[in-house]
Design a protein around this motif. Structure first.
Motif, PDB file in Angstrom:
ATOM      1  N   LEU A  44      -2.654   1.299  46.278  1.00 55.41           N
ATOM      2  CA  LEU A  44      -4.112   1.383  46.642  1.00 55.41           C
ATOM      3  C   LEU A  44      -4.342   2.429  45.605  1.00 55.41           C
ATOM      4  N   TYR A  45      -4.994   2.078  44.431  1.00 52.22           N
ATOM      5  CA  TYR A  45      -5.201   3.223  43.487  1.00 52.22           C
ATOM      6  C   TYR A  45      -6.175   3.956  44.201  1.00 52.22           C
ATOM      7  N   ALA A  46      -7.094   3.525  44.890  1.00 50.65           N
ATOM      8  CA  ALA A  46      -8.342   4.417  45.051  1.00 50.65           C
ATOM      9  C   ALA A  46      -8.119   5.176  46.120  1.00 50.65           C
ATOM     10  N   LEU A 101     -14.468   4.764  38.112  1.00 52.17           N
ATOM     11  CA  LEU A 101     -14.280   3.272  38.382  1.00 52.17           C
ATOM     12  C   LEU A 101     -13.043   3.067  39.305  1.00 52.17           C
ATOM     13  N   THR A 102     -12.015   3.642  39.397  1.00 51.53           N
ATOM     14  CA  THR A 102     -10.955   3.320  40.290  1.00 51.53           C
ATOM     15  C   THR A 102     -11.767   3.429  41.520  1.00 51.53           C
ATOM     16  N   ALA A 103     -12.227   4.471  42.220  1.00 52.48           N
ATOM     17  CA  ALA A 103     -13.013   4.513  43.256  1.00 52.48           C
ATOM     18  C   ALA A 103     -14.093   3.587  43.622  1.00 52.48           C
ATOM     19  N   ARG A 104     -14.684   2.797  42.676  1.00 51.78           N
ATOM     20  CA  ARG A 104     -15.474   1.593  43.014  1.00 51.78           C
ATOM     21  C   ARG A 104     -15.111   0.469  42.783  1.00 51.78           C
ATOM     22  N   PRO A 124      -3.925   3.767  36.295  1.00 54.84           N
ATOM     23  CA  PRO A 124      -3.514   2.295  36.786  1.00 54.84           C
ATOM     24  C   PRO A 124      -4.669   1.540  36.786  1.00 54.84           C
ATOM     25  N   PHE A 125      -5.654   1.815  37.397  1.00 60.04           N
ATOM     26  CA  PHE A 125      -6.838   0.793  37.512  1.00 60.04           C
ATOM     27  C   PHE A 125      -6.855   0.447  36.204  1.00 60.04           C
ATOM     28  N   GLY A 126      -7.222   1.306  35.370  1.00 64.25           N
ATOM     29  CA  GLY A 126      -7.410   0.817  33.949  1.00 64.25           C
ATOM     30  C   GLY A 126      -6.465  -0.026  33.273  1.00 64.25           C
ATOM     31  N   SER A 127      -5.147   0.264  33.390  1.00 62.94           N
ATOM     32  CA  SER A 127      -4.211  -0.457  32.754  1.00 62.94           C
ATOM     33  C   SER A 127      -3.975  -1.749  33.291  1.00 62.94           C
ATOM     34  N   VAL A 140     -15.098   8.815  32.941  1.00 63.38           N
ATOM     35  CA  VAL A 140     -15.168   7.219  32.967  1.00 63.38           C
ATOM     36  C   VAL A 140     -14.268   6.473  31.942  1.00 63.38           C
ATOM     37  N   ALA A 141     -14.210   7.342  30.865  1.00 58.03           N
ATOM     38  CA  ALA A 141     -13.475   6.865  29.736  1.00 58.03           C
ATOM     39  C   ALA A 141     -12.079   6.972  30.066  1.00 58.03           C
ATOM     40  N   ALA A 142     -11.547   8.059  30.799  1.00 59.66           N
ATOM     41  CA  ALA A 142     -10.153   8.025  31.125  1.00 59.66           C
ATOM     42  C   ALA A 142      -9.855   7.045  32.021  1.00 59.66           C
TER      43      ALA A 142
END
Lengths: 462, 462, 462, 462
Positions: A232-234, A244-247, A430-433, A422-424
């Protein structure tokens, strides 16, 4: 029930579903920090369906009832355009960073609805089930997921010849109420936060594998259905540092079917490998949704990249310009493709108006998505490495130093750190990946699965 | 003090240093879950220096005292080979996943020691400081970091012409005890867990920027030194699910120098842009350490990739084989380069024996590292998407299902899930992302910084 | 006969061989403009074997006779080093642009000589034939080619099940003097200019395909042997405008065996698929020669590219620098690989000293060669587009204008145009194309053929 | 004169023009084997303008006269569609392998015609010259080329500060009849076979470089104009072995202006750097023509690649399929782009209807062209290596062997060899090389020249 509110969506999630994470059962997803951010995002989007400003973009009258545009089987180019507007709203509200919000699977149900004309050549009851499911899901404004992937099996052997015959989801019995199914199905994204799940395999079954050839829908709280979440990344995500992960984290899950009864009226294909082989048909509108969403995602990438490049005074650097121009080029090309897909729309067999999606467009959008990832990494890597985030400002002792030293070229340090966060979160978490490579892969699995004539994707492992 | 134990290393970290994370001060890093795993890893490695089995690989007599091999200025090919053995032990014990463990900066101090012969042409006191610092660090078996990067400044303007002259670290005064420095320096990896920090800029200074041209060393608890951490990836890391993050996260930090006094005897360059321009000289042995470490890292990648490919019965797939063979090829090539670097060793100006590191080898190792990342993603993505981890097995209710369904081709599900967790942690977590692209980038910044004649790296943003 | 002169080599080519081009028979290759340039190049190299300055680099005493170093089976590292010196001389004299000059196949015969110890486990006569052939070829200083490739057959069917059983070279009978063979074998580079040809297939034969499992040597004028040339690039090549084509074109040919009798004493494998499966063994020294030659070729590319870049005042352009640095990097890496291959030399089974050639080095050298092509194209394309050549200067009317306008940054226009002509001939002519992609491919076919465990090359069509 | 016949076109080439090749003057291009094939191709296309079957596709009534569609300034979407039909006919008749046939520059003249409304804000006479030139060229059905590139100058210095001020084409005087110009201009493709040439620079001039800021048109036989050809690829080209070279080679040339008088009525810009800076405007319709032509070229590649792949029985190979699918994908994407360009057509300032060509489409088409080259090489390399060609069949002695052995899977060997010859000519000959990389580069130079805000192309040397 018609169009739901956010509160109604949230309430429905408290239905006794069996959700697991790291060896612990989560009794109520609506109060668990691994889910609350994403639930809030979706609830706000459900509420927007009632907001006068967005109501007419997001919902539409259909056969006497107001339904979400995602569930509308478009009858003409105008209705397809209507759906496009709704898709763009959903994707823009989520920066293109979510892939499985309700609009996506709603489009699958539209596909199922249209495909009923094929099903009924084989079995009229199943066809009626398909149409009824469209009524059920659209009238109740459901949030669905799907579960298509078989995993952990020996791919050198046939589905029916695995060492453990129960590993891959299949029919093990029948009762008065329905078929009994057992086994594993993975990659059910958003499963813990969905109302129901669409289940069918993304690889064809052979003639003698009838027990493995089934398509159906099921509520997430069906007895015997276990939802096993990946990380659970968030769960511990600071909204200032991982916005982003959080939302937007959608939480992929594996579904374990422990002799689950599937009601007869929710079955669309039953022990019929031949019919199953054509199910790809239903993906058209969902693919359209995904491709439009990817454009939004790339636009988001471009916007962030342009801001950060400018703030770092790197906008005159030729290498930065080249990276940015790659993004721009892909966005322009994909827009052209989507315009042509709509302009060349056609009437599908069941009477629904469909966009003409060349496989070339789909592949290009996946490649563009890959390129965008790389571009973002290339542009941002060194800048992002120490991304702390605006929460560093909150301390009266160290805060003023942060404020002084981390402003970059921005007007406010807080703004700057948020932008960097946001960019990171787009590329390094892991969310971004998972929203990039993985979701693209997932989408391919789902969507190219049956099109064995199309060469499987370049540069990806078999 | 000579060779330290793990306990001595840990104890020394409780020195009142000012560590910040997310707006909160961390009073004792040795008890904070964001650091304890990595501290344990390093402490065990310090202990291995006393272990009879590894003692002679890791330590050596030098001028009458036992020091870590990392600090040995090799006088001949044999001593260079000795250092190589030690480097390989450190990197193998950490799967090549750490870059800033004590051995790395120890090699920098060796470089500084040798470079003293150049310094003394300008200033004998600084040269003596350099040699004394080698004695100090090696005799006390210190764990160091370095801080070379200026960030958040306007790169279209000169260092000395920034809007805020205090942004970039520089000299603002002098006292009887030392020089007073102020400003920001970033990318100090492992800073919260190091004893001291080496500070110098990775870009040259111009003749009239003397106040910005300084090189020195400093304990991490120097008054006025603020250590601002990026996210603590290990803070909530389940060791079963993020085994690498939990053990190896090195935590990058920004250092804010709030009028810190640098003792005169710790200064190696002072207001001397011309001398500073040659400091790249000291990197030779550290680069050698890094390149050997990258080979270990690639070997780790290859091993995991081979296991997972075989378990997924994909080892006969041509595309898998091609991806694996890329890894194998790069490992072989890098081994050849490292052999030649040693075989062509030469006596450096200060009398120390040096490996001959062609820029070609360095660039190849960075490219190989990039390729390995991509390869791992290509190979593992779809397999890893629902990596839960062995902790899922710990529950008596859902555990048996996990055990049955997630075994893949492995002999034990626990083993399988652990393997997958390692792989996922290599490529999909922020830890994995930061050890790859970012650390490579960091390394480049550090190491190509002054070699402006060498074109900066292909495919990276300026 | 021992070491030949150029005149002896040329004379031997007038032996009645049956050479065809574009539907016309070429009676005497030594007077045909498609061949004379290359013959002159080779003859000069034969003469250099007698030149006091180069004699000791190119030739060596072996068992009481002076032979070319290429034919020397090295017995120790020193002799291998001797061979390397000779290889470098051959490749430097031809700018690395020839691949099949006599030195190459001489190395194959060395391999055959050493492999005899394996052959003799199966058949002592064939083993003796192999050793005798080494004596014959080395004592007569022969120029050989080889012919390994079967083509134009249906690859979905086995060799023995082709529609036309005579398409692929095979045994069709026996006489007192030898075996009778029939069929096609392609890619015999330099065939029209060689003394003899080594013939064996580059793909294994199955147990029941014994008639197709044969290895032998044959003079080019063997009755019934037809040599069909591809285009003669040099035929109309102006030496000022196509300096490489005019000097180095090796002319690939297809060999048609029209019931050719192969003498029993020239047969090394006869109807023995099992023995044939190991023939890859003999390639070691030839591969070493090729890899050393590729380094020379890349050095030639680099030199030309640096000159033209400087003359065009593009040497400060970052993109030019990056392209050049790629070339430099690959050269450095390959040099390291070749050093390690020699340093790790080993005694082969037959007693000959062999370089240790990792498949990684071979693949890297192929990739480097590809990259060099692309680099040259990237660097030179726009410059080369109007490459006229120094012959434009020869006219008194237009010459002065050419002289004035085409000098670029050079000191003499003639020099400039010659340089450009070389560069253009490296990448834009059929000669240039065939020495790059094609010869690399050819080499792969020859050399990876039997190593089916090694995945066939990335990014090339199956 | 209106629409010309092929004979009229050929006759007009005998006008005393001064054509040079390899230091020799060519008195009559129409009888020289380096030109006759291409002249025949163009003459046949001129004749097709009279053929009842194609007349209405290729020509149109405009202001009372019949002109080639290429010269039509479209007034609405329908007329733009008409032009597209004509463009497709020209490109299909030449397999997309020619870039400078008359249709291309005709589109430039359309651009000039429309741009006259901008010119006339500065100078009404020049504007009238532009309009008159459109009348002249369209009414006389001229075949034009253009000459835009300055070469061989020191790019580190300004145009006006070169060592030899006469190197770059510029104005050196004025007479009653016109301006006198001197200097070099390169890359005038098809110059020896054109009627006239459009001359303007593809890089902007600065305010004080007025003498270098001129745009004009000129007949190829203007006194003092020297046409220096690069190699004449077709000179010795066997039509069976180099079918494309023999028919389509366009011959690039350098133009030397030896104090040529440009009539005042043929001047469109005169000593006006500011106006010149906007000349990119006129390229729109020509770019549209080029992009449509590239699609035809890719289609040709695809067709040949599919045939050869099938004949070699490699069509089931995954790697072949992947290569082919790349081609298919690019074709589909480019078609979508071209559809959108037409659908989003707009009325240009001068009243002409223009396609909306995003820079993204242009760049994509260049990249696609590059990819196609690589793909063809990847697919065909090994097959093509011994491409002899059907002329091998013509000999009664060796012909039957060729016929037997080179048939592959084809129904006729002649057909097979012809197919292979076309493929080889696409990628391995200087013709093939120059139509790909070079022409793309040329096009970029011409077309991106003034758009300095657009980063110059990725992966190409500066």
């Amino acid at each position: 029930m018609a169009i739901r509110t956010g509160a109604q969506y949230v309430k429905a999630l408290r239905d006794g579903r069996e959700v697991w994470h790291a060896g612990r059962r989560i009794d109520d997803v609506t109060t668990h920090s691994g889910f609350t951010g994403t639930i809030k995002t979706l609830a706000e989007l459900y509420d927007k369906q009632h907001d006068p400003e967005t109501k007419d973009i997001m919902t539409v009258e259909y056969e006497g009832e107001r339904i979400a545009c995602g569930y509308l089987p478009p009858r003409n180019p105008e209705e397809l355009a209507l759906k496009r507007g709704n898709i763009e709203l959903w994707s823009q509200q989520t920066f293109g960073q979510m892939g499985r919000y309700p609009d996506f699977c709603a489009q699958l149900v539209v596909g199922l609805f249209d495909w009923a004309h094929i099903i009924e050549k084989t079995n009229t009851r199943w066809a009626e089930n398909a149409r009824a499911y469209h009524r059920h899901a659209s009238r109740n404004d459901l949030c669905l997921t799907h579960a298509l992937t078989d995993q952990y099996y020996d791919r050198t052997k046939r589905v029916s010849e695995q060492e453990d015959p129960d590993l891959i989801l299949h029919i093990v019995g029948e009762t008065h109420d329905g078929a009994v199914v057992r086994g594993l199905r993975t990659l059910a994204t958003l499963a813990p936060l969905s109302d129901e799940v669409l289940v069918y395999p993304n690889r064809p079954r052979e003639a003698d594998e009838a027990d493995y050839a089934i398509a159906f829908a099921l509520p997430m709280n069906a007895p015997g259905l276990k939802i096993v979440c990946r990380d659970l990344y968030a769960e511990h995500a600071d909204t200032e540092r991982h916005p982003l992960t959080a939302r937007f984290d959608e939480v992929d899950a594996a579904l374990i079917f422990d002799d689950v009864i599937v009601p007869w009226e929710r079955i669309f294909i039953y022990k019929d490998p031949k019919l199953l082989a054509g199910i790809n048909y239903i993906h058209t509108w969902a693919q359209y949704s995904t491709m439009l969403r990817l454009i939004t995602k790339l636009e988001g990438f471009l916007g962030i990249a342009q801001c950060l490049t400018r703030l770092a005074k790197r906008n005159t650097s030729i290498s930065s310009q080249m990276l940015l121009s790659t993004l721009m080029q892909d966005i322009e090309i994909l827009r052209a493709c989507m315009k042509v897909a709509a302009d060349r729309g056609y009437r599908a067999g069941g009477g629904t108006w469909a966009p003409l999606l060349s496989p070339a467009y789909r592949i290009h959008s996946i490649e563009a998505s890959d390129r965008a990832e790389r571009t973002m990494e290339g542009l941002l890597t060194s800048t992002l490495m120490l991304s702390g985030g605006a929460s560093d400002l909150n301390n009266s002792e160290v805060g003023p130093f942060i404020d002084r030293y981390f402003r970059g070229g921005a007007t406010s340090t807080r703004q700057h750190l948020r932008l960097m966060a946001v960019a990171a979160d787009m590329v390094m978490t892991p969310f971004g990946s998972s929203t990039s490579a993985c979701k693209a892969a997932r989408w391919i699995e789902c969507d190219n699965a049956f099109t064995t004539s199309t060469p499987t994707r370049r540069r990806r492992s078999a």
